[in-house]
Design an enzyme around this catalytic site. Structure first.
Site: not given
Ligand code: DOR
Ligand code: ZN
Length: 454
Positions: A74, A311, A109, A307
């Site tokens: 992930h 950002h 995504n 995960d």
């Protein structure tokens, strides 16, 4: 293309042919560290393991240990996307290699999201010649009619039950049934972001991690997982980022795979107040975190994943309600846990099953164990070489980590298909990563055996 190599059983097999390369040291074989020699052929496959393996080149790791490289099921590498200064396939996979990960499962995504075969092919083209590790590409499961064509090309599907970065909206109830029914026809892993937005308390202000936790509570995860458990047993279901022990227990009771992340294992909603600690699903209370750690440390969680969702530091410094959700972690997840092993707080066996063996099995890859027939994706680790994590020194251009100052054990060496890509803790490889797809043994069950029996 070379035919897929199926793992063979047995470990101390002697082979007549001379190996191309022999790695010697205390190797993790058959569940324990043993002084052994690992013979690797010219294709980068482990061919022989024994006390005395003949080979053209030998490399002795001395007192350090030889472990299998990890698979991170992930990650979000943001490529393609508008923020190349935050992460790319090139930077993210070098970070992965430095953190002991030889294969990443890349989420769809991105911008644009991977919703069609055309976009999948574009992403494959970006991986080739750029990736330092192998990459399995997930496609987004959004539209039932698009799935059959995607399934012929994708490495897996990702289903978002709640809106998230780059994917909005989540499927309606009727649409979800149609999606799951169609997905059951395709033998690919289905990773699910399991939060039920119907259970979100959207009226509550989101000013810090505690209120974020109240707004997207564990109930929302439980409701979404229950909904999935009612779906077909033919699905190769995997619940992403379970944040609490009851969610792990619920999945396990039905033989459904699930993962936990280092952030939910090591951080709580009291670890900090600003946007760096905003993540979906949220960080939970210290009590819930401690209970999740117990589940993990006692070997009851199938898979550890990062995960990795970087950002920009500037975006994370915005007021909490508008800061984006997600934290980087592909380079730090395994090193954080190796440090726990060094401290005696986590059994090496538990870690290697969750970080190497089971994730590779979920993604249908012949790696994750030091065994004949497996790929020679190996790490050399020295448990004494602990150092604190410094976000600015990590490979991700995002330049920060929620684990600033936490002790970590980074691998000294990382071998990918028998080629050294990390040496002395530095990346020395070339972009040799491939796009991989699952190769399940015929008749292999879709549902994982419970962790106790795995
Ligand atoms: O915190 C998160 N960040 N959760 C997700 O589901 C998506 C991820 C991202 O892509 O930023
Ligand atoms: Zn994610």
């Amino acid at each position: 293309m070379a035919p897929p190599v199926r793992p063979r059983s047995g470990t101390a097999r002697k082979e007549a042919a001379e190996a191309e390369l022999v790695l010697c040291g205390r190797a993790w074989v058959a569940g324990r560290l043993q002084p052994l020699e690992v013979g690797i052929d010219g294709e980068g496959t482990i061919r022989a393991i024994g006390r005395n393996v003949r080979g053209a080149r030998r490399h002795d790791v001395g007192e350090r240990v030889l472990l299998p490289a990890a698979t991170d099921v992930h990650v979000h590498l943001r490529d393609p996307g508008p923020e190349a200064e935050v992460e790319t396939i090139a930077s993210g996979t070098v970070g992965a290699a430095l953190g002991g990960v030889g294969l990443v499962g890349e989420m769809p995504n991105t911008e644009p999201a991977v919703t069609s075969v055309e976009r999948l092919e574009e992403k494959e083209a970006r991986v080739r010649g750029r990736a330092a590790t192998d990459v399995l590409l997930y496609a987004a499961a959004l539209e039932p009619r698009a799935l059959a064509a995607l399934a012929r090309r994708a490495g897996g599907f990702k289903l978002y039950l709640a809106p998230t970065t780059g994917i909005d909206p989540a499927p309606e109830a009727g649409q979800l049934d149609a999606l799951l029914a169609e997905l059951a026809h395709h033998d690919l892993p289905l990773a699910v972001h399991a939060e039920d937005p119907g259970r979100f308390r959207t009226g509550l202000a989101a000013v810090d991690p505690v209120s974020w936790d109240e707004r997207r509570p564990v109930d929302a995860e439980e409701s979404a997982v229950r909904r999935l458990l009612a779906a077909s047993a033919w699905l190769r279901l995997h619940v992403a980022h379970a944040t609490a022990a009851p969610i792990v227990a619920l999945a396990r009771a039905r033989g459904v795979s699930c993962e936990v992340t280092a952030q939910h294992l090591l951080l709580s909603n009291a670890s900090g107040r600003d946007g760096r600690f905003k993540v979906n699903p949220p960080l939970r209370s210290e009590l819930a975190r401690a209970a999740l750690w117990r589940e993990f440390a006692e070997g009851r969680v199938p898979i550890l994943a990062s995960d990795h969702a970087p950002h920009a530091a500037l975006a994370k410094a915005l007021p909490f309600d508008v800061a984006p959700s997600g934290v980087p972690g592909v380079q730090t997840t395994v090193p954080l846990m190796l440090a726990k092993v060094g401290e005696g707080k986590l059994a090496l066996d538990v870690l290697l099953r969750a970080a190497c063996d089971r994730p590779a099995r979920l993604l249908g890859q012949p790696m994750g164990r030091i065994a004949p027939g497996h790929r020679a994706n190996l790490l050399v680790v020295e448990f004494r070489s602990r150092r604190p994590i410094r976000g600015a020194q990590l490979r991700s251009p995002c330049g920060w980590s929620p684990f600033e100052g936490f002790p970590a054990v980074f691998p000294v060496e990382h071998w990918h298909d028998g080629e050294r890509v990390v040496d002395g803790g530095e990346y020395v490889g070339r972009p040799c990563g491939r796009v991989v797809r699952p190769e399940y043994a015929p008749g292999a069950a879709a549902r994982l055996p419970p962790p106790e029996r795995a």
